[in-house]
Design an enzyme around this catalytic site. Structure first.
Site, PDB file in Angstrom:
ATOM      1  CD  GLU A  92      -3.877 -14.299 -18.885  1.00 24.97           C
ATOM      2  OE1 GLU A  92      -5.016 -14.304 -19.340  1.00 24.97           O
ATOM      3  OE2 GLU A  92      -3.583 -13.853 -17.751  1.00 24.97           O
ATOM      4  CB  CYS A 105       3.930  -9.261 -15.616  1.00 24.26           C
ATOM      5  SG  CYS A 105       2.957 -10.016 -14.275  1.00 24.26           S
ATOM      6  CB  CYS A 112      -4.144 -18.945  -9.378  1.00 26.56           C
ATOM      7  SG  CYS A 112      -3.557 -18.432  -7.747  1.00 26.56           S
ATOM      8  CB  CYS A 116      -7.548 -13.638  -4.741  1.00 26.88           C
ATOM      9  SG  CYS A 116      -6.103 -14.106  -3.762  1.00 26.88           S
ATOM     10  CB  CYS A 119      -7.376 -12.719  -9.029  1.00 25.66           C
ATOM     11  SG  CYS A 119      -6.075 -13.176 -10.186  1.00 25.66           S
ATOM     12  N   GLY A 162      -0.924 -17.558 -10.813  1.00 23.63           N
ATOM     13  CA  GLY A 162      -0.314 -18.504  -9.900  1.00 23.63           C
ATOM     14  C   GLY A 162       0.258 -17.832  -8.667  1.00 23.63           C
ATOM     15  CB  SER A 194       3.645 -10.598  -6.369  1.00 25.64           C
ATOM     16  OG  SER A 194       2.400 -10.384  -5.743  1.00 25.64           O
ATOM     17  CG  LEU A 218      -2.134  -5.880   3.389  1.00 28.79           C
ATOM     18  CD1 LEU A 218      -1.390  -6.937   4.178  1.00 28.79           C
ATOM     19  CD2 LEU A 218      -1.713  -4.482   3.839  1.00 28.79           C
ATOM     20  CG  HIS A 219      -5.202  -7.335  -2.166  1.00 32.66           C
ATOM     21  ND1 HIS A 219      -4.639  -6.337  -2.917  1.00 32.66           N
ATOM     22  CD2 HIS A 219      -4.680  -8.499  -2.637  1.00 32.66           C
ATOM     23  CE1 HIS A 219      -3.817  -6.862  -3.819  1.00 32.66           C
ATOM     24  NE2 HIS A 219      -3.807  -8.162  -3.654  1.00 32.66           N
ATOM     25  CG  ASN A 293      -7.697  -4.396 -14.028  1.00 34.64           C
ATOM     26  OD1 ASN A 293      -7.837  -3.551 -14.888  1.00 34.64           O
ATOM     27  ND2 ASN A 293      -6.547  -4.593 -13.402  1.00 34.64           N
ATOM     28  CB  CYS A 336      -3.534 -11.978 -13.052  1.00 29.26           C
ATOM     29  SG  CYS A 336      -1.958 -11.249 -12.651  1.00 29.26           S
TER      30      CYS A 336
END
Length: 355
Positions: A92, A105, A112, A116, A119, A162, A194, A218-219, A293, A336
């Site tokens: 994407e 982007c 990936c 996470c 995601c 990724g 990132s 970070l999150h 999201n 993503c």
């Protein structure tokens, strides 16, 4: 087998064409045809002799991307492309028309491996790394579309599918190609990379001497929550990631951005904001708050607007630089991995129905 010349530095092109009798100075002409003019047929490189063009056609090929799927947001500001490479793999790429220019982007891996939980890119694991040329092909695809409107790509965020620093050499090659005057001639300061927090690679990037902007995913304000959301935290915990980010800021003089996905009842409460403010105090940093999201398979919910505003206000009161990411493309699965996952899921349904 023909050699793919797309994604080579001009010096590499010169080395590749030399054994076939082409002067190395022709490399700069070839590079400009490929990267600046979007030519993928050597026959159209009209400032090369017919003999040279014939030699190129016999021994080389130019691998670009093809369009597998496109989605446009209702407001016309966000476009998402599922782009296919010559081996059939797809990634994407997102164009965001911002007030300050056009931002693209890019993805750096097919899928990936970071895992996470918020995601969609991780839902199907990682298939392979992208080459520097394959990452560049995404940007040039978008740039050619923009040129039809007499516009161009202004900024790049390496924030798609990724983990960029897990594909370090290819990503670095991509960045250097974007900066080359025979390619996009883009300032390093117009590029953001990132990472989920690969500490050795952050230090390695700091030593490259490239003033790109570093963005840390970070999150969470503590190790317990971060490990639940991001398995990489078990390898590189918060204190190590923050120390590496500090070293990057000190060495490059560049402010570090900390991305913080807000998830209802997980990391969005007032005490989480206060913890985060404590972590950020005294750093050359900016916090970017991102309401999550929703990904159906993950079951994570977006906080209310009131809760997002409360979280932001607590940080502002403590003198922390903070922004709330302006949402773009939520109506077209712009987060993503969502479009790729949708296409993979639909393909599996079709395959199953054929059995």
């Amino acid at each position: 087998m023909k050699i793919n010349i797309f994604g080579m530095f001009v010096e590499e092109i010169g080395e590749a064409i030399g054994p076939y009798g082409l002067p190395k100075f022709r490399a700069a002409q070839i590079a400009k045809w490929i990267y600046q003019h979007g030519i993928d047929d050597f026959e159209n490189m009209t400032n090369l002799s017919k003999d040279h063009r014939k030699l190129l056609m016999e021994h080389f090929v130019i691998h670009r991307v093809s369009t597998q799927a496109v989605q446009q947001s209702a407001d016309g500001k966000t476009s998402k492309y599922l782009l296919r490479f010559h081996d059939g793999m797809a990634v994407e790429t997102v164009l965001m028309r911002q007030t300050y220019g056009n931002s693209v982007c890019v993805s750096t891996q097919v899928g990936c491996a970071m895992g996470c939980v918020f995601c969609a890119s991780t839902l199907n694991g990682v298939t392979r790394n992208l080459t520097g040329g394959e990452i560049l092909a995404q940007v040039l695809y978008v740039n050619q579309l923009l040129q039809q409107e007499e516009q161009h790509v202004n900024t790049i965020v390496i924030m798609g599918a990724g983990e960029p620093l897990a594909n370090y050499e290819n990503v670095l090659k991509f960045i250097r190609l974007c900066h080359a005057d025979y390619c996009l001639n883009l300032s390093y300061r117009s590029i953001t990379i990132s990472t989920s927090g690969l500490v050795p690679e952050i230090d390695q990037l700091a030593n490259e001497g490239l003033p790109v902007t570093l963005s840390i995913s970070l999150h969470a304000p503590n190790n317990e929550i971060r490990s639940q959301l991001m398995p990489i935290n078990n390898r590189y915990p918060l204190v190590e990631v923050l120390a590496a980010a500090n070293r990057y800021a000190q060495q490059t003089g560049r402010q570090v951005t900390y991305e913080y996905v807000l998830i209802a009842d997980v990391n969005d409460q007032a005490h989480h904001a206060k913890q985060l403010a404590g972590l950020m105090r005294g750093r050359l940093a900016n916090v970017n708050l991102i309401p999550v999201n929703s990904v159906l398979e993950r079951g994570l919910l977006r906080p209310s607007n009131k809760q997002v505003q409360l979280f932001e206000q607590i940080l502002l009161e403590r003198k922390i630089n903070v922004t709330v990411r302006r949402e773009m493309g939520t109506d077209i699965l712009a987060a993503c991995g969502q479009l790729r996952h949708k296409n993979l899921t639909e393909a599996k349904v079709i395959e199953a129905s054929d059995l």
